[in-house]
Design a protein around this motif. Structure first.
Motif, PDB file in Angstrom:
ATOM      1  N   PRO A  89      -7.112  16.207   0.874  1.00 14.60           N
ATOM      2  CA  PRO A  89      -7.710  14.893   0.583  1.00 14.60           C
ATOM      3  C   PRO A  89      -6.865  14.090  -0.393  1.00 14.60           C
ATOM      4  CG  PRO A  89      -9.361  16.637   0.453  1.00 14.60           C
ATOM      5  CD  PRO A  89      -8.027  17.320   0.545  1.00 14.60           C
ATOM      6  N   HIS A  90      -6.876  12.780  -0.190  1.00 11.85           N
ATOM      7  CA  HIS A  90      -6.195  11.829  -1.066  1.00 11.85           C
ATOM      8  C   HIS A  90      -7.198  10.808  -1.597  1.00 11.85           C
ATOM      9  CE1 HIS A  90      -1.611  12.108  -0.214  1.00 11.85           C
ATOM     10  NE2 HIS A  90      -2.172  13.267   0.102  1.00 11.85           N
ATOM     11  N   TYR A  91      -6.913  10.283  -2.786  1.00  8.25           N
ATOM     12  CA  TYR A  91      -7.692   9.168  -3.311  1.00  8.25           C
ATOM     13  C   TYR A  91      -6.845   7.893  -3.253  1.00  8.25           C
ATOM     14  CZ  TYR A  91      -5.261  10.111  -7.798  1.00  8.25           C
ATOM     15  OH  TYR A  91      -4.325  10.329  -8.784  1.00  8.25           O
ATOM     16  N   ILE A  92      -7.500   6.748  -3.429  1.00  8.16           N
ATOM     17  CA  ILE A  92      -6.888   5.436  -3.205  1.00  8.16           C
ATOM     18  C   ILE A  92      -6.616   4.738  -4.531  1.00  8.16           C
ATOM     19  CG2 ILE A  92      -7.277   3.143  -2.185  1.00  8.16           C
ATOM     20  CD1 ILE A  92      -9.122   4.558  -0.135  1.00  8.16           C
ATOM     21  N   LEU A  93      -5.521   4.005  -4.585  1.00  4.85           N
ATOM     22  CA  LEU A  93      -5.177   3.176  -5.742  1.00  4.85           C
ATOM     23  C   LEU A  93      -4.814   1.771  -5.257  1.00  4.85           C
ATOM     24  CD1 LEU A  93      -3.520   6.166  -5.940  1.00  4.85           C
ATOM     25  CD2 LEU A  93      -3.299   5.399  -8.304  1.00  4.85           C
ATOM     26  N   VAL A  94      -5.301   0.751  -5.969  1.00  6.15           N
ATOM     27  CA  VAL A  94      -4.858  -0.630  -5.754  1.00  6.15           C
ATOM     28  C   VAL A  94      -4.556  -1.222  -7.124  1.00  6.15           C
ATOM     29  CG1 VAL A  94      -6.027  -1.041  -3.557  1.00  6.15           C
ATOM     30  CG2 VAL A  94      -7.256  -1.480  -5.686  1.00  6.15           C
ATOM     31  N   GLY A  95      -3.394  -1.809  -7.275  1.00  7.57           N
ATOM     32  CA  GLY A  95      -3.051  -2.358  -8.581  1.00  7.57           C
ATOM     33  C   GLY A  95      -1.819  -3.231  -8.495  1.00  7.57           C
ATOM     34  N   MET A  96      -1.576  -3.960  -9.584  1.00  9.20           N
ATOM     35  CA  MET A  96      -0.374  -4.789  -9.651  1.00  9.20           C
ATOM     36  C   MET A  96       0.340  -4.557 -10.975  1.00  9.20           C
ATOM     37  SD  MET A  96       0.341  -8.737  -8.693  1.00  9.20           S
ATOM     38  CE  MET A  96      -0.849  -9.501  -9.792  1.00  9.20           C
ATOM     39  N   ALA A  97       1.547  -4.026 -10.871  1.00  7.25           N
ATOM     40  CA  ALA A  97       2.386  -3.816 -12.050  1.00  7.25           C
ATOM     41  C   ALA A  97       3.244  -5.051 -12.286  1.00  7.25           C
ATOM     42  CB  ALA A  97       3.258  -2.581 -11.854  1.00  7.25           C
ATOM     43  N   VAL A  98       3.846  -5.091 -13.478  1.00 12.10           N
ATOM     44  CA  VAL A  98       4.758  -6.165 -13.860  1.00 12.10           C
ATOM     45  C   VAL A  98       6.042  -5.525 -14.382  1.00 12.10           C
ATOM     46  CG1 VAL A  98       5.131  -8.171 -15.343  1.00 12.10           C
ATOM     47  CG2 VAL A  98       2.821  -7.662 -14.495  1.00 12.10           C
ATOM     48  N   GLY A  99       7.180  -5.904 -13.793  1.00 11.98           N
ATOM     49  CA  GLY A  99       8.462  -5.383 -14.264  1.00 11.98           C
ATOM     50  C   GLY A  99       8.594  -3.885 -14.050  1.00 11.98           C
ATOM     51  N   GLY A 100       9.126  -3.198 -15.047  1.00 16.01           N
ATOM     52  CA  GLY A 100       9.313  -1.759 -14.934  1.00 16.01           C
ATOM     53  C   GLY A 100      10.533  -1.389 -14.120  1.00 16.01           C
ATOM     54  N   ASP A 101      10.538  -0.154 -13.611  1.00 15.72           N
ATOM     55  CA  ASP A 101      11.714   0.371 -12.923  1.00 15.72           C
ATOM     56  C   ASP A 101      12.131  -0.478 -11.721  1.00 15.72           C
ATOM     57  OD1 ASP A 101      11.752   2.438 -14.737  1.00 15.72           O
ATOM     58  OD2 ASP A 101      10.796   3.892 -13.397  1.00 15.72           O
ATOM     59  N   ASN A 102      11.141  -1.039 -11.000  1.00 13.63           N
ATOM     60  CA  ASN A 102      11.464  -1.749  -9.756  1.00 13.63           C
ATOM     61  C   ASN A 102      10.954  -3.184  -9.682  1.00 13.63           C
ATOM     62  OD1 ASN A 102      12.754   0.501  -8.474  1.00 13.63           O
ATOM     63  ND2 ASN A 102      10.743   1.382  -8.072  1.00 13.63           N
TER      64      ASN A 102
END
Length: 273
Positions: free
Chosen positions: A237-250
């Motif tokens: 089983p997997h769980y779900i993620l939704v989000g918005m990052a800013v900058g960082g590695d990529n």
């Protein structure tokens, strides 16, 4: 009576499509049709500096439901880092403040699924520095041995469809990655529209789509962890993620981007056969 072969073929494709859809039963969804905080039985908020040397501080206040949408809002604002340690070389401790905030909402411990059709309708912010994502992580194991599936990931002008599993090195994965520049969609209005991202996942394969365009197909006979070849992180089983990052590695440089930035999600649904 003369029968048009093209007409017959089109009817057959229509019937096959209807048959395929009929196989799927909706087992969970969030339609975000109640204004206010996201449904606490489905989502919890990540907090602080979490991953990938990202610039933002994740906090609950940056995710809210309004007009039938989940809005994840990145803001340019100063927030004190309560974990700051002067002189520390740990990226989570070395900054006294964060200059940006955003949100990442996850279903860990609340909702998880093994196999099915995962679907999201959303509009993403594609400006410089933005890093929105719709992804899953396996319930058991340390990353990347638990398995990660990026149904949608965007940064630096490019849509990505990825999966990663364990290599022989700690915290270093084996990736299956497909990239498509937004410019290749040949639609100057693409970034201002809602799109449907989908994963079809069973015991044999993972197939990742955007607007019915197949982006990546992954054979699960090739995704056993290198350290433990008996464990396949995509057969749990997997769980779900939704989000918005800013900058960082990529994520790129957000310094010239006007904030707030918004990732707008109409729905997230999971179907199973």
């Amino acid at each position: 009576m003369k029968i048009n072969p093209a007409f017959v073929i089109s009817i057959l494709f229509l019937l096959l499509s209807i048959s395929s859809q009929a196989q799927w039963k909706l087992v969970w969804s969030d339609e975000f049709d109640r204004d206010g905080k996201p449904n606490a039985s489905n989502w919890k908020a990540e907090k602080g500096f979490v991953r990938n040397h990202e610039f933002q501080w994740f906090q609950e206040d940056n995710a809210y439901c309004k007009n039938g949408m989940l809005i994840i809002e990145a803001r340019k604002e100063e927030v004190k880092n309560p974990n700051y340690v002067a002189g520390s070389k740990n990226w989570k401790e070395e900054r006294p403040t964060a200059h940006y905030t955003s949100a990442s909402m996850i279903t860990q411990g609340l909702q998880h699924f093994q196999y099915g059709r995962f679907e999201m309708k959303a509009k993403i912010d594609t400006r410089s520095g933005m890093w929105p994502a719709f992804w899953t992580l396996g319930n058991k194991g340390e990353w990347p041995e638990n398995g990660e599936i990026d149904i949608m990931e965007y940064y630096r002008g490019t849509i990505l469809a990825n999966a990663v599993w364990g290599s022989m090195e700690k915290w270093k994965g084996i990736w299956s990655t497909v990239k498509k520049p937004v410019s290749e969609f040949n639609d100057p209005e693409w970034s201002s529209k809602f799109h449907i991202w989908r994963m079809d996942w069973d015991e044999k394969s993972i197939r990742l789509y955007v607007d019915d365009l197949l982006m990546n197909s992954i054979d699960l006979e090739k995704t056993y962890n290198a350290k433990d070849p008996h464990k396949n992180p995509f057969r749990q089983p997997h769980y779900i993620l939704v989000g918005m990052a800013v900058g960082g590695d990529n994520g790129g440089d957000p310094s010239k981007t006007e904030f707030p930035a918004r990732y707008e999600i109409d729905y997230v649904r999971v179907y199973q056969k």
